[in-house]
Design an enzyme around this catalytic site. Structure first.
Site, mmCIF file in Angstrom:
data_model
loop_
_atom_site.group_PDB
_atom_site.id
_atom_site.type_symbol
_atom_site.label_atom_id
_atom_site.label_comp_id
_atom_site.label_asym_id
_atom_site.label_seq_id
_atom_site.Cartn_x
_atom_site.Cartn_y
_atom_site.Cartn_z
ATOM 1 N N ARG A 210 0.354 -1.030 -0.005
ATOM 2 C CA ARG A 210 0.081 0.198 -0.265
ATOM 3 C C ARG A 210 1.099 1.109 -0.178
ATOM 4 O O ARG A 210 0.551 2.281 -0.646
ATOM 5 C CB ARG A 210 -1.064 -0.062 1.088
ATOM 6 C CG ARG A 210 -2.021 -1.169 1.211
ATOM 7 C CD ARG A 210 -2.983 -1.137 2.270
ATOM 8 N NE ARG A 210 -2.730 -1.664 3.334
ATOM 9 C CZ ARG A 210 -2.955 -2.869 4.372
ATOM 10 N NH1 ARG A 210 -4.366 -3.587 2.974
ATOM 11 N NH2 ARG A 210 -2.168 -2.893 5.231
ATOM 12 N N ASP A 251 -15.689 -4.279 -5.093
ATOM 13 C CA ASP A 251 -16.027 -5.871 -3.647
ATOM 14 C C ASP A 251 -17.329 -5.894 -4.169
ATOM 15 O O ASP A 251 -18.298 -5.663 -4.172
ATOM 16 C CB ASP A 251 -15.146 -5.179 -2.573
ATOM 17 C CG ASP A 251 -14.655 -6.232 -1.892
ATOM 18 O OD1 ASP A 251 -13.248 -6.605 -1.620
ATOM 19 O OD2 ASP A 251 -15.662 -7.355 -1.527
ATOM 20 N N SER A 252 -17.541 -7.718 -4.228
ATOM 21 C CA SER A 252 -18.121 -7.957 -3.936
ATOM 22 C C SER A 252 -19.108 -8.248 -2.357
ATOM 23 O O SER A 252 -19.750 -8.696 -1.800
ATOM 24 C CB SER A 252 -18.425 -9.100 -4.425
ATOM 25 O OG SER A 252 -17.431 -9.843 -3.979
ATOM 26 N N ASP A 301 -6.221 -6.948 -6.169
ATOM 27 C CA ASP A 301 -5.776 -7.722 -5.597
ATOM 28 C C ASP A 301 -6.833 -9.273 -4.409
ATOM 29 O O ASP A 301 -7.253 -8.434 -3.691
ATOM 30 C CB ASP A 301 -5.711 -6.707 -3.708
ATOM 31 C CG ASP A 301 -4.733 -7.728 -2.618
ATOM 32 O OD1 ASP A 301 -4.426 -8.461 -2.668
ATOM 33 O OD2 ASP A 301 -5.364 -6.851 -1.707
ATOM 34 N N CYS A 341 -2.464 -14.437 -3.517
ATOM 35 C CA CYS A 341 -1.959 -14.952 -2.028
ATOM 36 C C CYS A 341 -2.070 -16.031 -2.094
ATOM 37 O O CYS A 341 -2.274 -16.680 -1.050
ATOM 38 C CB CYS A 341 -2.843 -13.847 -1.231
ATOM 39 S SG CYS A 341 -4.536 -14.533 -1.452
HETATM 40 N N1 SAH Z 1 -6.680 -5.179 -0.624
HETATM 41 C C1 SAH Z 1 -7.214 -5.552 0.055
HETATM 42 C C2 SAH Z 1 -7.953 -6.846 0.442
HETATM 43 C C3 SAH Z 1 -8.659 -7.314 -0.684
HETATM 44 S S1 SAH Z 1 -8.724 -9.147 0.572
HETATM 45 C C4 SAH Z 1 -6.537 -4.934 1.337
HETATM 46 O O1 SAH Z 1 -5.301 -4.055 1.037
HETATM 47 O O2 SAH Z 1 -7.103 -4.868 2.389
HETATM 48 C C5 SAH Z 1 -9.868 -9.696 -1.380
HETATM 49 C C6 SAH Z 1 -11.601 -9.387 -1.485
HETATM 50 O O3 SAH Z 1 -11.950 -9.754 -2.215
HETATM 51 C C7 SAH Z 1 -12.272 -9.030 -0.083
HETATM 52 O O4 SAH Z 1 -13.032 -8.012 0.292
HETATM 53 C C8 SAH Z 1 -13.161 -10.011 -1.316
HETATM 54 O O5 SAH Z 1 -14.721 -9.555 -0.028
HETATM 55 C C9 SAH Z 1 -13.437 -9.342 -2.294
HETATM 56 N N2 SAH Z 1 -14.636 -10.371 -3.494
HETATM 57 C C10 SAH Z 1 -13.827 -11.561 -3.618
HETATM 58 N N3 SAH Z 1 -14.153 -12.046 -4.214
HETATM 59 C C11 SAH Z 1 -14.982 -11.063 -5.109
HETATM 60 C C12 SAH Z 1 -15.300 -10.794 -7.293
HETATM 61 N N4 SAH Z 1 -15.597 -11.769 -7.185
HETATM 62 N N5 SAH Z 1 -15.229 -9.282 -7.222
HETATM 63 C C13 SAH Z 1 -15.469 -8.366 -6.291
HETATM 64 N N6 SAH Z 1 -14.545 -8.577 -5.318
HETATM 65 C C14 SAH Z 1 -14.702 -9.925 -4.433
#
Ligand code: SAH
Length: 397
Positions: A210, A251-252, A301, A341
């Protein structure tokens, strides 16, 4: 002391101080969940003291490779003290950090994150479950924290035959036990809820990425930013701090997006500089492309697409797909911050996938910087499987 005897030739990984003994390596012996066992080679030589886990494919996790070591409260006290002392030496610009990272800290199955004066712990294996109480005491003693919340609700608990457990493990008398917290990371403040959030509430492992993102957005003067899989908006706050004109968080999870909005406000950024989209990232990228949108920086991410190597092929296609779309959506000179990840996708393979995505998109880019989990999530010599998070900052030509 119960003895677990290995099959002939299966002693090699313990001799290399790798802490796992798989079910298939065991010739004989059994014990109760979390009970300390002596692991021996087929010839009867001592290999390790470990915790037995009757329900798990990882049947024993080693506590120690030293025959003279006693597996008791004082060992756990020392290991926890060492783990905390290591963090004090690391460059961590935050009051939130991972204090204990399982196998890498000699405490297989235990994850402990610190958020200011609150600890949040996951007991993810039979051994640490059995010693929970002495570990909780040692954690408070060595961290100076008074509050400890348990988030033992990860799916790994089921693999260990353990039921999900959450709630306060330690809370001072008179403390109302609010689980809503605010952390400081770099110059920013971010809220989280240790009871409701993903994992222990926040993705501490992306702290350094970040910061690199904020610095890169500033350096390259990125204006329009798309934060895909934003969770609570950590990279969105970073982009705004780096001077981006506008960030879209996708995000979902609606609660995560609500918190992203709150986090943007908490850092004093105008609401008009940020929008949220409760949607699938892949679909969002496709739609944006169809509408001719362009971004100066994109973050991808996603959650773990490949929990193990067995899922790697399908995951590879999913990673390639979103990265190809992102390459196409970026304006010339734009910046892609892309992550995986998945333990089942190696750093090498991830680079190949991303390169393939660029080729498919018909664009060229510079692999400009490489990222990994922040150092309070250590990858160690004896446990290279600890590598899970890898990322690239790529500059589109
Ligand atoms: N970048 C973030 C962490 C991401 S974790 C940080 O720095 O804090 C992954 C995220 O992806 C989660 O919040 C989850 O809700 C979301 N997610 C999972 N599948 C998804 C999809 N198909 N479309 C959008 N978001 C999704």
């Amino acid at each position: 002391m119960k003895v677990i005897k290995l099959r002939d030739g299966k002693e090699r990984s313990l001799l290399r101080r790798h802490p796992w003994v798989f079910e298939g390596s065991i010739a004989g012996g059994r014990a109760d969940a979390g009970e300390t066992v002596r692991v021996e080679s087929h010839a009867g030589e001592f290999l390790a003291w470990g915790a037995y886990s009757p329900a798990s494919a990882i049947r024993v996790r080693a506590w120690s490779f030293d025959v003279a070591e006693r597996i008791d409260a004082s060992l756990f006290d020392r290991r926890i003290a060492q783990a905390i002392a290591l963090r004090a030496r690391l460059p961590i610009d935050s009051d939130a950090m991972r204090l204990v990272h399982g196998e890498a800290d000699g405490l297989p199955g235990l994850v402990v994150d610190r958020y200011g004066d609150t600890l949040c712990a996951q007991f993810g294996a039979a051994g640490v479950e059995r010693f929970k109480s002495v570990m909780a005491d040692a954690l408070l003693r060595h961290s100076g924290c008074a509050r400890l919340y348990e988030r033992s609700d990860a799916s790994v608990r089921a693999l260990e035959g353990l039921a999900a457990t959450t709630g306060w493990l330690r809370l001072p008398a008179g403390d109302a036990g609010t689980t809503e917290l605010t952390l400081r990371e770099h110059g920013w403040r971010l809220t989280l809820d240790v009871a409701e959030g993903h994992k222990t509430g926040y993705y501490l492992d992306q702290r350094d990425a970040r910061k690199l993102f904020a610095d890169s957005v500033r350096h390259f003067g990125c204006q329009r930013v798309l934060n895909g899989y934003s969770y609570t908006g950590g990279f969105s706050v970073a982009a705004l701090a780096g001077g981006a004109a506008h960030v879209t968080s996708v995000d979902s999870s609606a609660p995560a997006l609500a918190r992203a909005t709150a986090n943007v406000a908490l850092n004093g950024f105008a609401a008009a500089r940020h929008s949220v989209l409760d949607a699938d990232v892949n679909q969002t990228l496709r739609r944006a492309l169809a509408q001719g949108e362009r971004f100066d920086a994109i973050v991808l991410d996603p959650p773990k697409f490949a929990p193990s190597a067995a899922h790697a092929e399908r995951a590879a296609r999913a990673y390639k797909d979103i990265n190809r779309l992102a390459f196409q959506l970026l304006a010339p000179g734009g910046l892609l911050f892309t992550f995986s990840c998945s333990g089942g996708i190696s750093a090498d393979l991830f680079q190949k996938i991303v390169a393939g995505a660029g080729l498919d998109a018909g664009v060229d880019g510079l692999f400009y910087a490489r990222t990994s989990a922040a150092p309070d999530h250590p990858m160690t010599v004896t446990f290279p499987e600890g590598e899970y998070l890898k990322g690239w900052a790529i500059l589109k030509r």
